[in-house]
Every structure is written in C-alpha cells, then in structure tokens.
Design a protein around this motif. Sequence first.
Motif, PDB file in Angstrom:
ATOM      1  N   HIS A   1      16.955 -52.946  -3.726  1.00 34.15           N
ATOM      2  CA  HIS A   1      16.454 -52.358  -2.478  1.00 34.15           C
ATOM      3  C   HIS A   1      15.865 -50.987  -2.804  1.00 34.15           C
ATOM      4  O   HIS A   1      16.606 -50.037  -3.052  1.00 34.15           O
TER       5      HIS A   1
ATOM      6  N   ARG B   1      14.076 -49.267  -0.786  1.00 36.30           N
ATOM      7  CA  ARG B   1      14.178 -48.492   0.463  1.00 36.30           C
ATOM      8  C   ARG B   1      12.881 -47.800   0.874  1.00 36.30           C
ATOM      9  O   ARG B   1      12.901 -46.904   1.721  1.00 36.30           O
ATOM     10  N   THR B   2      11.789 -48.191   0.250  1.00 37.99           N
ATOM     11  CA  THR B   2      10.508 -47.617   0.666  1.00 37.99           C
ATOM     12  C   THR B   2       9.594 -48.761   1.064  1.00 37.99           C
ATOM     13  O   THR B   2       9.660 -49.815   0.420  1.00 37.99           O
TER      14      THR B   2
ATOM     15  N   THR C   1      12.446 -53.277   4.597  1.00 39.26           N
ATOM     16  CA  THR C   1      12.309 -51.825   4.715  1.00 39.26           C
ATOM     17  C   THR C   1      11.922 -51.488   6.160  1.00 39.26           C
ATOM     18  O   THR C   1      11.991 -52.344   7.030  1.00 39.26           O
TER      19      THR C   1
ATOM     20  N   ASP D   1      13.771 -44.157  -3.269  1.00 42.30           N
ATOM     21  CA  ASP D   1      12.341 -44.447  -3.287  1.00 42.30           C
ATOM     22  C   ASP D   1      12.019 -45.088  -4.642  1.00 42.30           C
ATOM     23  O   ASP D   1      12.916 -45.281  -5.467  1.00 42.30           O
TER      24      ASP D   1
ATOM     25  N   GLN E   1      12.678 -45.514   4.366  1.00 40.02           N
ATOM     26  CA  GLN E   1      14.066 -45.063   4.228  1.00 40.02           C
ATOM     27  C   GLN E   1      14.222 -44.261   2.942  1.00 40.02           C
ATOM     28  O   GLN E   1      15.197 -44.424   2.201  1.00 40.02           O
TER      29      GLN E   1
END
Length: 472
Positions: free
Chosen positions: A83, A85-86, A116, A94, A89
Amino acid sequence: MISPTSGPALRLACRSLPQERLLLPSVHLFDPAHHVDRIADLLIEGGTIAKMGDGMAVPSGVEILNEFRGCWVFPGFVDMHTHLRTPGQEYKEDVVSASRAAAAGGFVAVVGMANTDPPVDVGPLASWVLDQAAVGSEVLVGQVGAVSHGVQGEHMAELRELCEAGVAALSDDGRPVNNADLLLQALRYLRGTGRPVLLHLEDRSLSATGVMHEGRWSARLGLRGIPTAAETGPLARDLEIVAYAAREEERQTDEGHERSNGGGEGSGRPLVHFQHLSCAESVGLIRAAKGQGLPISCEVTPHHLVLTDEAVQSFDQNLKINPPLRCEEARRALVAALADGTIDCVGTDHAPHAPHEKEVPFADALFGTVGLETAFAVLYGTLVVPGDLSLDRLIDAMSTTPSRVLGMEAPRLEVGAPAHLCVVDLDEEWTVTTADLMGKCRNSAFLGRRVQGRVVLTVVAGARRFSRERKE
Ligand SMILES: [Zn+2]
C-alpha cells in the motif's frame, strides 16, 4: 529492465541513477529457480550482472565491496501487495518513503494497491503514480488499477485505460468484489491482456464489526470475532466463477475463436490471484481447485505465517489486521501450503497507518501492519532456520513466483541479466525496533521480535539503493 511477457506493456518505474561498477568478492550466489548455488565473485557493470566467477581480476575503476564477503546474494525480492498510500494519504506513506522501506527489506520491485484516495480507477491516475516513481523511487514500482469505479464494487473501472497505462494487475483490495457478474465481466474483459485480477476475500456481512479472529481468544478477550467463513465463503464462490470463465474461454477456443495470448491456462499464467489467505479451509479449497487445473494463484503474508490470535491478548493495535491473525492450526496449514507450493508466494500487505489511527482502543484502530523492512528476516528466522520452510522455496516465493504471476521478467543471477539483487548476512540475529522501519509509519506487528538474516545491500538497475554497515 523488467518487461512484460504478453499483452499491453506493464510499466515499472524507478528513478535512474548512474550505473555503478561494483565487485562483490566471495559471496554465496543463490538463485534456486536458475540453479545457482555457489560461492563466487560477482561483478556489476552497465546496469547488469557482468560476470560471476572465481578469483576475478579486478578491472580498474571498479569499487570492491569487501565488507560483504561471506554474505548471500539473492535475486531481488518482488512484493505484489504494497500500500503506497498515494494519491491522497501521503501522511501515511508515499512512493518515495515506501521505496526506502522496500529497499531496506531487499525488495527491488513493489506493486501498489488501488484503494487510495481517490482510488486508482482511471488511466491518468495510474500514470501519475508511476511518474512519481520515475522521479523519486529507489525500487521499481508497479501500480494496480481498481476493478470497479471508486472500488465500490458496482460499476467496472476504466480497465482498458488502466491496462494502457501499464498497470500490473487489477484489484479492489481492501474490499471484496461482491458482485459476481462484475467479476465475471472483468475476467472476460481482461482476456488476452495478461493482467490478473487480485482478489481480497471478505464477506462483509460476516466480518461486520469484528476486530479479530473468531475463536477461543476473541471470546476470552471480549472482542468481536471474524469467522473463517468470511474468507472461505467468497473464496468458494470466486473459484466457481473462475471455473465458469475458464470453461467459457475453452469453449470459445474450440469454436475457433482466436486464442488469447495472455492470462488463462494457455499461457500457464494465473487469471485470478487470491490475496492474503488466512485460513486452513482456504488452503483446502485452493488445493482442490489447483488439482482441477484452474488458472489461479495465491499469496500469504509474513504475519499470517508467524503470528496467531493468541498474541492479540497484548491488545497491541499493530496486531489488528485484516484478514485477522488466525489460530495456530491455521498458521501451520499456511506454512505447510507455502512449503509445498499450494500457496504460490509471499505478499507483505505493507499497510502503513499514522499514530492517530493506531494508538486508540484496539476496537477502534485501523487494520494493518507495515511489512517490507522485515519480511525476509521474519520468515527466515522463524521458518527457515528451524526447518519448516526451505530457503529455496522462500526465495522462490519472494522473487521468482510473484514476478511470474505479474507477467514480469523475474530478477535472476545470470550474466547479462539486469542487476536487481539483494545481499543478506544470514547469520545476523537482530531485534526489530522502530529505527529499522524506513517508511513513514511505525505500525509493525513485529516490533520487539527477534529475527535472523539482515539485508545489507540492495541493488536495482545496477545502482546501490540501500546499504547497511555490517556488524562484526
Ligand atoms: Zn486486502
């Protein structure tokens, strides 16, 4: 570097660095898939493995890395479940921070999930993430596209556009694809693209408000449980859909339609890949389905292989994971299935969360643990050293097989191959602390755990992306 074997081009991106000229003297070269198991010198030059041999004469201008003498060199690890997360988040992770965590764990490639904010359900968004990787990532990054619009499980996402952007696979991970017809349509649509669908199995009417495995420990701790049927129910259904789609494809081939050149049984590539299996019963279903020749593959996480629900008595929120840590019997079934190949590969499900999302009462904490930095050492120390899993199988499950599932050229120790590798001190025992975590978040289920095997160097495309001083 790594190129797809069929269908629209799979895009993997990382920042380019000047290629280095490096010599690793007297290292143990180990690449079971390519029958490499010997002590020799290894020369990296021009982005590739230039030479492997004994007592190599050192060409001028080559840096000799004496400090890694006696270490093991593996084909770099590939994580098909990260993950990043970009977009949206970046307070959790990132592309750049995730790539540092990956490199520290010996990974040369990671594939980011689509759940995401907003979800990666259109081509330009997938391209945007990959463009970020091309600027700042230390390791190769691939991106997964969503199966459904907004990962809502209702309407199909822009699959064609996503494939054209070079996504590695399609998945609504974090959520199941509840709508059977949507899954079937997606499988039909992806025929010939070579892109697999990765499925997160969860009957949300059963998992509901559960926070851990439903069993003896949930009862004792007074925490709401998640029954195994929340995983096995959807798995049984999805296997039926895969069988149906495979029969349909066979029939079309028999009728003289052009055979697809990617995915499906014809190419030996899986059509559907099941993510993070957690139950013994799931292993049984997969074994039976593979016995029937269904084009499927599956993964297991390091945490499901070494931890159980018993640990939740600590109320450590980092042990709150979805699917939940199951019982010891399930853990042993997962280990045996990874060892015999019923489970194809390891996926970390690296899931960073910020302190305000984890440092709250157990029932309120978000699900997930980070995992890139620790995956190898956790599995080597806990499973390989005691003899429950062979080193051959672990390297295969962390490098060669995930590459095959995604249709990318697997990292390999071979003269002329791209230099995507990691160097590990197999003897070093260490205790996981927050200082070992290189991503933005510290929510590791393994903090305080004694592990063995330390990644000391990671090379991607012929350049050092991570190195650690070796302990004497
Ligand atoms: Zn998931």
